[in-house]
Design a protein around this motif. Structure first.
Motif, PDB file in Angstrom:
ATOM      1  N   ARG A   5      22.551  45.441  33.421  1.00  0.00           N
ATOM      2  CA  ARG A   5      21.907  46.540  34.168  1.00  0.00           C
ATOM      3  C   ARG A   5      21.396  46.181  35.251  1.00  0.00           C
ATOM      4  N   GLU A   6      21.448  45.172  35.862  1.00  0.00           N
ATOM      5  CA  GLU A   6      20.559  44.513  36.878  1.00  0.00           C
ATOM      6  C   GLU A   6      21.344  44.484  38.580  1.00  0.00           C
ATOM      7  N   GLN A   7      22.600  44.318  38.476  1.00  0.00           N
ATOM      8  CA  GLN A   7      23.367  44.334  39.061  1.00  0.00           C
ATOM      9  C   GLN A   7      24.442  46.229  39.549  1.00  0.00           C
ATOM     10  N   GLY A   8      24.351  46.283  38.456  1.00  0.00           N
ATOM     11  CA  GLY A   8      24.905  48.505  38.033  1.00  0.00           C
ATOM     12  C   GLY A   8      24.890  48.318  36.934  1.00  0.00           C
ATOM     13  N   LEU A   9      24.968  49.829  36.762  1.00  0.00           N
ATOM     14  CA  LEU A   9      25.295  50.680  35.228  1.00  0.00           C
ATOM     15  C   LEU A   9      26.021  51.897  35.272  1.00  0.00           C
ATOM     16  N   GLN A  10      26.112  51.761  34.531  1.00  0.00           N
ATOM     17  CA  GLN A  10      27.094  53.089  34.383  1.00  0.00           C
ATOM     18  C   GLN A  10      26.632  54.245  33.577  1.00  0.00           C
ATOM     19  N   PHE A  11      26.895  55.194  33.363  1.00  0.00           N
ATOM     20  CA  PHE A  11      26.353  56.449  32.244  1.00  0.00           C
ATOM     21  C   PHE A  11      28.193  57.221  31.729  1.00  0.00           C
ATOM     22  N   VAL A  12      27.885  58.030  30.905  1.00  0.00           N
ATOM     23  CA  VAL A  12      29.110  58.276  30.263  1.00  0.00           C
ATOM     24  C   VAL A  12      28.403  60.053  29.517  1.00  0.00           C
ATOM     25  N   ALA A  13      29.647  60.533  29.095  1.00  0.00           N
ATOM     26  CA  ALA A  13      29.955  61.603  28.802  1.00  0.00           C
ATOM     27  C   ALA A  13      30.201  61.501  27.730  1.00  0.00           C
ATOM     28  N   GLU A  14      29.741  62.176  26.512  1.00  0.00           N
ATOM     29  CA  GLU A  14      29.958  61.745  25.417  1.00  0.00           C
ATOM     30  C   GLU A  14      29.825  62.996  24.362  1.00  0.00           C
ATOM     31  N   GLN A  15      31.232  63.278  23.900  1.00  0.00           N
ATOM     32  CA  GLN A  15      31.078  64.634  23.431  1.00  0.00           C
ATOM     33  C   GLN A  15      31.559  64.927  22.069  1.00  0.00           C
ATOM     34  N   ASP A  16      30.846  64.821  20.778  1.00  0.00           N
ATOM     35  CA  ASP A  16      31.171  64.741  19.048  1.00  0.00           C
ATOM     36  C   ASP A  16      31.555  63.281  18.641  1.00  0.00           C
ATOM     37  N   GLY A  17      30.512  62.083  19.523  1.00  0.00           N
ATOM     38  CA  GLY A  17      30.779  61.241  19.367  1.00  0.00           C
ATOM     39  C   GLY A  17      32.132  60.303  19.879  1.00  0.00           C
ATOM     40  N   THR A  18      32.873  60.957  21.039  1.00  0.00           N
ATOM     41  CA  THR A  18      33.415  60.266  22.092  1.00  0.00           C
ATOM     42  C   THR A  18      33.613  60.120  23.108  1.00  0.00           C
ATOM     43  N   LEU A  19      33.556  59.376  24.071  1.00  0.00           N
ATOM     44  CA  LEU A  19      33.691  59.382  25.446  1.00  0.00           C
ATOM     45  C   LEU A  19      34.663  59.913  25.924  1.00  0.00           C
ATOM     46  N   LYS A  20      34.223  60.822  27.247  1.00  0.00           N
ATOM     47  CA  LYS A  20      35.141  61.367  27.494  1.00  0.00           C
ATOM     48  C   LYS A  20      35.216  61.156  29.316  1.00  0.00           C
ATOM     49  N   GLY A  21      34.332  60.371  29.620  1.00  0.00           N
ATOM     50  CA  GLY A  21      33.792  60.635  30.635  1.00  0.00           C
ATOM     51  C   GLY A  21      33.116  59.499  31.353  1.00  0.00           C
ATOM     52  N   PHE A  22      33.128  58.838  32.276  1.00  0.00           N
ATOM     53  CA  PHE A  22      31.737  57.688  32.817  1.00  0.00           C
ATOM     54  C   PHE A  22      31.781  57.413  34.441  1.00  0.00           C
ATOM     55  N   ALA A  23      31.123  57.120  34.968  1.00  0.00           N
ATOM     56  CA  ALA A  23      30.318  57.319  36.241  1.00  0.00           C
ATOM     57  C   ALA A  23      29.609  55.294  36.405  1.00  0.00           C
ATOM     58  N   THR A  24      30.015  54.910  37.235  1.00  0.00           N
ATOM     59  CA  THR A  24      29.531  53.560  37.783  1.00  0.00           C
ATOM     60  C   THR A  24      28.482  53.291  38.934  1.00  0.00           C
TER      61      THR A  24
END
Length: 147
Positions: free
Chosen positions: A48-67
Motif C-alpha cells: 500500500r505504498e505505491q498503490g493498493l487494491q479494493f476487492v468485492a467479496e460475496q459469500d467468501g468469494t472475490l468477485k471483483g477488484f479495483a487497483t
C-alpha cells in the motif's frame, strides 16, 4: 446478498491472482504474465505504498477488484491517484459490485487528499463508458498513447 467492498489483504492472494488473470487474459486478451511477475505486483500492492487494491467479496468469494496507483500531476502541482483497473467477474456484473468498488476508490482519493482520480477504458468498451458517466465521470481532453 450484496458484495462487501474492502481493501485486499494477504489471504486474498490466490483468488485475487485468479481474478487478475481473468481480467488480463480473458477480458483484455493480453498475454499471460509470468506467475512471478503477477505475484510480485500483488505483493507491491499489498504494501500500500505505491498503490493498493479494493476487492468485492460475496459469500467468501472475490468477485471483483479495483487497483489504485499513486502518482503526481505536474499541471495540478499535486498528488493524484490513477484507477488503473476496475474489474468484476462476468457472473457478478450488474450486481452493484462495480459501483461499490468505484465509490471505495473515490472515497479513498477524497479522504487522503488526492487532487484527482483519473482512469481510462478501451474506446470500444461502451458498457464501461456508460458506467463511468453514471458514476459522474466525464471524458477528458487528452488522448492516450503507448509504446
Amino acid at each position: 446478498m450484496e458484495a462487501i467492498i474492502r481493501m485486499s489483504n494477504k489471504g486474498d492472494e490466490p483468488q485475487l491472482k485468479a481474478l487478475m488473470l481473468q481480467y488480463i487474459v480473458d477480458f483484455y486478451k493480453s498475454p499471460k504474465p509470468s506467475d512471478q511477475k503477477l505475484d510480485d505486483l500483488i505483493a507491491v500492492l499489498m504494501e500500500r505504498e505505491q498503490g493498493l487494491q479494493f476487492v468485492a467479496e460475496q459469500d467468501g468469494t472475490l468477485k471483483g477488484f479495483a487497483t489504485l496507483y499513486f502518482t503526481y500531476s505536474t499541471t495540478r502541482a499535486d498528488k493524484i491517484v490513477v484507477m488503473n483497473d476496475l474489474y468484476v467477474a462476468e457472473d457478478s456484473r450488474g450486481s452493484g459490485a462495480a459501483a461499490g468498488l468505484f465509490q471505495a476508490c473515490k472515497r479513498y482519493a477524497d479522504e487522503y487528499g488526492y487532487a484527482a482520480m483519473l482512469w481510462e477504458t478501451a474506446e470500444d468498451n461502451q458498457r464501461a463508458q456508460r458506467f463511468y458517466e453514471k458514476m459522474g465521470g466525464h471524458k477528458g481532453d487528452f488522448l492516450t498513447y503507448s509504446i
